[in-house]
Design an enzyme around this catalytic site. Structure first.
Site, PDB file in Angstrom:
ATOM      1  N   GLU A 163      -5.163  -1.681   3.311  1.00  0.00           N
ATOM      2  CA  GLU A 163      -6.080  -2.350   2.120  1.00  0.00           C
ATOM      3  C   GLU A 163      -7.221  -3.232   2.523  1.00  0.00           C
ATOM      4  O   GLU A 163      -8.092  -3.247   1.788  1.00  0.00           O
ATOM      5  CB  GLU A 163      -4.995  -3.379   1.385  1.00  0.00           C
ATOM      6  CG  GLU A 163      -4.840  -4.708   2.251  1.00  0.00           C
ATOM      7  CD  GLU A 163      -3.566  -4.407   3.038  1.00  0.00           C
ATOM      8  OE1 GLU A 163      -3.164  -5.712   3.739  1.00  0.00           O
ATOM      9  OE2 GLU A 163      -3.227  -3.414   3.320  1.00  0.00           O
ATOM     10  N   CYS A 212       3.221  -3.388   7.027  1.00  0.00           N
ATOM     11  CA  CYS A 212       3.141  -4.416   8.106  1.00  0.00           C
ATOM     12  C   CYS A 212       4.588  -4.910   7.880  1.00  0.00           C
ATOM     13  O   CYS A 212       5.565  -4.414   8.399  1.00  0.00           O
ATOM     14  CB  CYS A 212       2.060  -5.409   8.104  1.00  0.00           C
ATOM     15  SG  CYS A 212       1.895  -6.379   9.492  1.00  0.00           S
ATOM     16  N   HIS A 247      -2.778  -2.235   8.296  1.00  0.00           N
ATOM     17  CA  HIS A 247      -3.191  -2.579   6.747  1.00  0.00           C
ATOM     18  C   HIS A 247      -4.214  -1.888   6.129  1.00  0.00           C
ATOM     19  O   HIS A 247      -5.523  -1.747   6.367  1.00  0.00           O
ATOM     20  CB  HIS A 247      -3.780  -4.033   6.794  1.00  0.00           C
ATOM     21  CG  HIS A 247      -2.812  -5.061   7.256  1.00  0.00           C
ATOM     22  ND1 HIS A 247      -2.100  -5.687   6.205  1.00  0.00           N
ATOM     23  CD2 HIS A 247      -2.405  -5.824   8.143  1.00  0.00           C
ATOM     24  CE1 HIS A 247      -1.203  -6.622   6.662  1.00  0.00           C
ATOM     25  NE2 HIS A 247      -1.538  -6.641   7.720  1.00  0.00           N
TER      26      HIS A 247
END
Length: 525
Positions: free
Chosen positions: A183, A86, A181
């Site tokens: 994660e 990002c 993202h």
């Protein structure tokens, strides 16, 4: 010494994202050690850290804005793989000669990106194949700005209609950037993408396992402490319990634990702590029965903050008194965990993610003449729990719900009295027992009873009576920053309510708290 479990490590630079710690946890789950540092880390410190790879995390700033954060130059000259996520992708692009600008369409939430063939990061990773044969990935976006021109020698990895450069790569240098993202769980292949970068591209060995962590911690504690004595405030909570088990395994009788029973613990908790540590494990535990002292100091005090301070200060006094009785103690053990360390590592520019830190062991006085031992300071909470299991602690102890430091003192609204604490202890125990029996304890993140010092009318036989009210609270949450009330089955609530009213004297009414956080907090005080 055993193998160096820190030999292969990843450096994560934090630009202020709420997800930075989540990235670190995902890296650790893969089996590789990592550390979170502020984005303004000095170049020499980056070099000295000697990472196998670097992750540039996200952040709330805007790359085109003057003075917005940048990664240290050493990140791109060190010769190790770099993964920008990002904001991390955007600052990578800008610093290497590309261009970033604000987007008219901001992307927040679920998105589907089209994969372009070539770069190793996404090789053989996709969620769907479109009718035209293009591989698609389901991802989670959270960005306003976007890269509009890639740096020289970068190729396109993925795109969306509103974000033509959703991922990019320089395969020669092993630099990768993604606008989503990986994660978060909403990015379905995120774990595989991170593993591809860390294990395959960076070449990290998966040395970070509970068994290796335990062995490493034991050896480090033995080296640090030597033949000296260590003192630990044992509360029965997860962190102090794991520290006690770890130190006992490392240094045996050199460890002395002080367990302060303040009269505000859960039902039979004091006896359970003594049975587990003193009786079963052979740990040297001094139990201090301080119920009368704590309740005496809390008498006539209804203010929640004042109650917290009284409980905290009284604990310090009791612990200090016990500590002075012991001779030749050089070390004080604390259950500091990694989020505490990250939270206090503020960037000098103030832009990195900083949350207020909290003190362990009730904030012990600074004039205590001990050296600190903090065996858990590298670990996240989930890693502490896994370490506890590795050390032989029971699952129910290691995975029990959080319990506030002041104990029942903040679950009894207003003034704390022994009568109230005894009633609440039993009501809470019934609630937790029935949650376990119904298979709901593991589904909730935190559950407890609250004592309300107001009287409500009830009917017993042919007579009316005015008795106290108990509220039940159960929530589901990932991070405890936000939480929703748990939608427990009516049959379960009915059973809990019936047992509490019938088995505990002086309770006429049971209510269920259906408030979410925000606006309500999880605890009532």
């Amino acid at each position: 010494m055993s193998q160096d479990i820190h030999a292969h490590k990843i450096l994560i630079l934090d630009f202020g994202s709420q997800y930075t710690q989540l990235i670190a946890r995902r890296v650790r789950e893969i089996g590789v050690y990592c550390e979170v540092r502020a984005f303004d880390m000095e170049d020499q410190d980056v070099i000295d850290f000697d990472p196998k790879g670097i992750i540039l995390a996200g952040g709330p700033e805007s790359v085109p804005e003057p003075g917005s954060p940048r990664a240290p130059e050493a990140v791109f000259t060190l010769g190790v793989p770099v993964f920008g996520i990002c904001y991390g992708m955007q600052t990578m692009a800008e610093q290497l000669g590309g261009k970033v600008q604000g987007s008219e369409i901001r992307e927040f939430g679920y998105a589907q990106i089209r994969k372009h063939e070539g770069p190793a990061l996404f090789d053989d990773i996709q969620d769907h194949i479109a009718n035209n044969g293009v591989a698609l990935l389901d991802v989670w976006m959270s960005h306003g700005d976007k890269v509009i021109t890639m740096p020289e020698d970068f190729t396109l990895m993925a795109s969306t209609d509103s974000c033509p450069i959703a991922a990019m790569a320089n395969e020669a240098k092993k630099f990768y950037g993604v606008q989503f993202h990986p994660e978060v769980t909403h990015t379905l292949q995120g774990g595989r993408i991170l593993s591809r970068f860390i294990v395959d591209i960076c070449g990290c060995d998966t040395l970070w396992t509970p068994a290796n962590i335990a062995q490493d911690a034991i050896e480090r504690m033995q080296e640090q402490v030597g033949d000296k004595k260590v003192l630990l405030a044992l509360s029965g909570g997860v962190d102090s319990s794991v520290v006690a088990a770890l130190l006992h395994k490392a240094i045996g009788d050199q460890l002395t634990c002080v367990f302060v029973d303040n009269g505000l613990l859960r039902l039979h908790e004091g006896d359970q702590v003594m049975k587990m540590f003193a009786d079963n494990m052979g740990v040297k535990v001094i139990r201090v029965d301080a119920e009368d002292l704590f309740l005496g100091k809390l008498a006539n005090e209804a203010d929640p903050e004042k109650k917290r301070k009284i409980i905290g200060n009284t604990f310090i006094d009791v612990f200090d008194t016990e500590a002075t009785k012991l001779t030749d103690v050089e070390f004080l053990a604390q259950g500091t965990i990694y989020p505490d360390v990250i939270e206090s590592a503020a960037s000098k520019t103030g832009k990195a993610h900083v949350i207020k830190s909290h003190h362990n062991v009730g904030g012990l006085p600074e004039d205590m003449q001990f050296k600190l031992v903090e065996p858990l300071r590298e670990l996240f909470k989930d890693e502490v729990r896994k370490l506890g299991l590795e050390l032989g602690l029971p699952y129910d102890m290691v995975y029990r719900h959080p319990f506030p430091g002041p104990g029942l003192g903040v679950r009894i609204l207003g003034e704390v009295k022994k009568e109230y604490a005894d009633i609440l202890r039993r009501a809470d125990a019934i609630f937790i027992e029935e949650l376990r029996n119904a298979g709901w304890y593991e589904k909730t993140s935190q559950a407890f009873a609250v004592f309300l010092p107001v009287k409500s009318v009830g009917v017993v036989g042919d007579g009316r009576r005015y008795e106290y009210v108990v509220a039940l609270r159960a929530v589901e949450t990932i991070d405890f920053m936000t939480a929703r009330w748990a939608h427990l089955p009516y049959e379960l609530l009915e059973k809990v309510s019936g047992r509490i009213i019938n088995e505990i004297e002086h309770i006429s009414r049971v209510t269920y708290d259906v408030s979410s956080k925000p606006p309500a907090t999880i605890e009532w005080e």
